[in-house]
Design an enzyme around this catalytic site. Sequence first.
Site, PDB file in Angstrom:
ATOM      1  N   ASP A  33       0.860  -1.189   0.000  1.00  0.00           N
ATOM      2  CA  ASP A  33       0.000   0.000   0.000  1.00  0.00           C
ATOM      3  C   ASP A  33       0.895   1.237   0.000  1.00  0.00           C
ATOM      4  O   ASP A  33       2.013   1.189   0.505  1.00  0.00           O
ATOM      5  CB  ASP A  33      -0.914   0.015   1.231  1.00  0.00           C
ATOM      6  CG  ASP A  33      -2.217   0.763   0.999  1.00  0.00           C
ATOM      7  OD1 ASP A  33      -3.269   0.112   0.881  1.00  0.00           O
ATOM      8  OD2 ASP A  33      -2.178   2.016   0.909  1.00  0.00           O
ATOM      9  N   TYR A 146     -13.414   6.206 -13.791  1.00  0.00           N
ATOM     10  CA  TYR A 146     -13.391   4.991 -12.975  1.00  0.00           C
ATOM     11  C   TYR A 146     -13.924   3.788 -13.747  1.00  0.00           C
ATOM     12  O   TYR A 146     -13.290   2.733 -13.817  1.00  0.00           O
ATOM     13  CB  TYR A 146     -14.212   5.205 -11.705  1.00  0.00           C
ATOM     14  CG  TYR A 146     -14.242   4.018 -10.785  1.00  0.00           C
ATOM     15  CD1 TYR A 146     -13.167   3.722  -9.962  1.00  0.00           C
ATOM     16  CD2 TYR A 146     -15.358   3.176 -10.732  1.00  0.00           C
ATOM     17  CE1 TYR A 146     -13.189   2.622  -9.114  1.00  0.00           C
ATOM     18  CE2 TYR A 146     -15.390   2.077  -9.888  1.00  0.00           C
ATOM     19  CZ  TYR A 146     -14.304   1.806  -9.078  1.00  0.00           C
ATOM     20  OH  TYR A 146     -14.328   0.713  -8.250  1.00  0.00           O
TER      21      TYR A 146
END
Length: 250
Positions: A33, A146
């Site tokens: 991450d 998106y």
Amino acid sequence: MDKVAIVTGAARGIGLATTDLFLEMGWRVAMVDRDGHELALAAGPREGVLAVERDVSDPKAVDAMTRDVLAWGGQIDALINNAGVAEFGPVGDTDFAMWRRVMETNLDGVFLCTQACTDALKATRGSIVNIASISGLRASTLRVAYGTSKAAVIQLSKQHSAELGEFGIRVNCVAPGPVRTKLAMAVHSQEIIDAYHDALPLNRYGSEREIAEAICFLASDKASFVTGQVLAADGGFEATGVGLPALRKT
């Protein structure tokens, strides 16, 4: 713990739920991450994990991630390309900078991580699971960047499955529908929640764990003859059109 998975976007949500399920299955997990603080909080109490703070949209960072994981785990048996960003807005308000922010993580990240891990996955005849979205299967408002990025992830998954299959590498895709994450509950109004329920045959949001179950199934030997597939874990959202609210009233 003889198998190693990489899970990107692992600090929260679906990525963290997937990490926990892999750990229950006896795998080791490299948790990747770019949010170092949240990653440290998530990885801290978990055994059998490696916290890797990297940005999957950066080619050099992805190469370093792969080296870190191989130095720690010795192999890579599954790559879960889960890291993603969601920026919504009307087409007219979507400038190129926003478009690129979405594409860099959602699409470029999948490409870069797959390229970097392919040699290691050849050695284990491993698997890749890419996380798309129901927004990649059907159009919706405010999601021009998106939704397009997730549709591209679906096609990229099929392209990779076609070429990597001869090396024993399986490549599949999970397309989640609405999921009850902390972020979703923070930004979805009651009106939006009701609208989703009206469109879903199962009449509810999914859970992070339910999506993780689909991901880990596709990554495991239980799906040993499954590749090039898109599994919509969506409560039936993609399969239906209009009419559910009217039917329920009767």
